[in-house]
Design a protein around this motif. Structure first.
Motif, PDB file in Angstrom:
ATOM      1  N   UNK A 233       0.740  -1.176   0.012  1.00 36.22           N
ATOM      2  CA  UNK A 233       0.155  -0.024  -0.199  1.00 36.22           C
ATOM      3  C   UNK A 233       1.067   1.344   0.010  1.00 36.22           C
ATOM      4  N   UNK A 234       2.186   1.286   0.832  1.00 36.20           N
ATOM      5  CA  UNK A 234       2.447   2.453   0.987  1.00 36.20           C
ATOM      6  C   UNK A 234       3.714   2.479  -0.373  1.00 36.20           C
ATOM      7  N   UNK A 235       3.950   1.716  -1.186  1.00 39.05           N
ATOM      8  CA  UNK A 235       4.778   1.895  -2.351  1.00 39.05           C
ATOM      9  C   UNK A 235       3.342   1.865  -3.727  1.00 39.05           C
ATOM     10  N   UNK A 236       2.617   1.613  -3.805  1.00 40.92           N
ATOM     11  CA  UNK A 236       1.270   2.047  -4.325  1.00 40.92           C
ATOM     12  C   UNK A 236       0.954   3.321  -4.404  1.00 40.92           C
ATOM     13  N   UNK A 237       1.641   3.719  -3.242  1.00 39.50           N
ATOM     14  CA  UNK A 237       1.103   5.639  -2.757  1.00 39.50           C
ATOM     15  C   UNK A 237       1.911   6.561  -3.145  1.00 39.50           C
ATOM     16  N   UNK A 238       3.384   5.580  -2.664  1.00 36.05           N
ATOM     17  CA  UNK A 238       4.264   6.521  -3.416  1.00 36.05           C
ATOM     18  C   UNK A 238       3.793   6.866  -4.736  1.00 36.05           C
ATOM     19  N   UNK A 239       3.412   5.638  -5.753  1.00 41.14           N
ATOM     20  CA  UNK A 239       3.935   5.446  -7.218  1.00 41.14           C
ATOM     21  C   UNK A 239       2.951   6.595  -7.230  1.00 41.14           C
ATOM     22  N   UNK A 240       1.448   6.340  -7.020  1.00 41.54           N
ATOM     23  CA  UNK A 240       0.133   6.880  -7.576  1.00 41.54           C
ATOM     24  C   UNK A 240       0.819   9.045  -7.659  1.00 41.54           C
ATOM     25  N   UNK A 241       1.870   9.363  -5.893  1.00 42.95           N
ATOM     26  CA  UNK A 241       2.190  10.733  -5.760  1.00 42.95           C
ATOM     27  C   UNK A 241       3.082  10.907  -6.635  1.00 42.95           C
ATOM     28  N   UNK A 242       3.980   9.985  -7.471  1.00 41.94           N
ATOM     29  CA  UNK A 242       4.557  10.762  -8.064  1.00 41.94           C
ATOM     30  C   UNK A 242       4.312  10.801  -9.621  1.00 41.94           C
ATOM     31  N   UNK A 243       3.346  10.034  -9.915  1.00 45.14           N
ATOM     32  CA  UNK A 243       2.460   9.985 -10.983  1.00 45.14           C
ATOM     33  C   UNK A 243       1.561  11.003 -11.375  1.00 45.14           C
ATOM     34  N   UNK A 245       2.270  14.224 -10.631  1.00 46.34           N
ATOM     35  CA  UNK A 245       3.182  14.965 -10.033  1.00 46.34           C
ATOM     36  C   UNK A 245       3.329  15.363 -11.643  1.00 46.34           C
ATOM     37  N   UNK A 246       3.429  14.364 -12.750  1.00 43.21           N
ATOM     38  CA  UNK A 246       3.739  13.739 -13.962  1.00 43.21           C
ATOM     39  C   UNK A 246       2.138  14.761 -14.673  1.00 43.21           C
ATOM     40  N   UNK A 247       1.387  13.621 -14.340  1.00 43.26           N
ATOM     41  CA  UNK A 247       0.179  13.960 -14.713  1.00 43.26           C
ATOM     42  C   UNK A 247      -0.458  15.661 -14.670  1.00 43.26           C
TER      43      UNK A 247
END
Length: 300
Positions: A233-243, A245-247
């Motif tokens: 869950x923490x890994x997914x949350x970090x990936x979504x937060x990073x994406x 910014x780009x989006x």
């Protein structure tokens, strides 16, 4: 303190009555829809406040009237500083939004949960204090320190919470029944600087665009077991937060290009629908404001 407890009980009873009335209305409506063409409901989708405002049954009211009425109620709640006035405003706004506006009580409460969380946290910081020694009328030992409070602070916090909830309820009535374009139209007529109004509109629109993108990415992650355990869950949350910014940067460029393609010259122009002011609504609202103004002296 007893008076404040009674006020809280009255508020809960009124809220329960509104919920029961709204539930009966929804059941009748659902039975009618099921009889005609069956029920359909979508889960897991983000619904913006504009959806509720466009679907509201009091959307036809003049936006200048609604904004002025909401602002007048906020001012009265702050100036009068009376718990009875705050309670009346909370119940009246819930009635206008749920019964007259046709918004489901569950949806209304879910919208209120966002400001309610900030209000409750703020009230806790006012009511609760920390000390190395036991103090106050109520205290809790936490090992190395004590959390304590006084009856006067609890009463002050409850009164402040009622006042803030009343002001928020008035503004929620306005936003849940008035599309953002109409509110911006009212702000323009109030001679608010053009730059501030346009920034408000663009920020407001972009918030819901990002929320919609975030909801879609979360649903995609859920379908791929992205929240199966805490570590994932923490890994997914970090990936979504990073994406995000780009989006967000891509979305900003795309929407700016779309605005320029529609002859954007530095000023946002909206279609303004003229709505007549109902004299009965004006008379009723003025009477309600006068009643609230004299109510503290009646209850003395």
């Amino acid at each position: 303190m007893v008076k404040n407890v009674i006020l809280s009980v009255i508020f809960l009873v009124a809220l329960i009555l509104i919920l029961l009335k709204e539930r009966k209305y929804c059941l009748r409506k659902c039975r009618a829809n099921n009889h005609q063409h069956g029920a359909s409901h979508k889960h897991g989708e983000w619904i913006s406040i504009d959806f509720y405002s466009y679907a509201s049954q009091i959307r036809g009211w003049n936006p200048v009237f609604k904004v002025s009425f909401a602002v007048a109620l906020v001012i009265l709640c702050i100036v009068l500083d009376n718990p009875y006035v705050s309670l009346i405003v909370i119940i009246a706004m819930a009635y206008l939004t749920i019964v007259r506006g046709g918004l489901a009580a569950r949806e209304y409460l879910s919208v209120l949960m966002i400001p309610a969380a900030f209000i409750i946290i703020s009230i806790f910081t006012i009511v609760i204090d920390i000390s190395k020694e036991p103090a106050g009328h109520f205290n809790l030992h936490m090992g190395f320190f004590y959390i304590f409070t006084f009856k006067a602070k609890l009463e002050q916090g409850l009164l402040l919470m009622l006042k803030v909830f009343a002001a928020v309820s008035a503004l929620q009535m306005m936003t849940l029944s008035t599309p953002s374009s109409e509110i911006i139209y009212v702000l323009r007529r109030s001679h608010i600087p053009k730059l501030i109004v346009e920034l408000m509109n663009m920020i407001y629109r972009f918030i819901f665009i990002l929320l919609d993108v975030s909801a879609k990415m979360k649903n995609s992650a859920l379908s791929r077991h992205g929240y199966c355990d805490l570590k994932t869950s923490w890994h997914t949350f970090g990936r979504i937060a990073g994406n995000m910014l780009v989006i967000s940067l891509k979305k900003a460029n795309a929407y700016y290009d779309a605005m320029e393609a529609r002859c954007y010259d530095g000023e946002l122009v909206f279609f303004e629908e003229y709505k007549k002011i109902d004299k009965k609504l004006v008379i009723s609202s003025v009477g309600f404001l006068i009643f609230l103004s004299i109510f503290p002296w009646i209850t003395i």
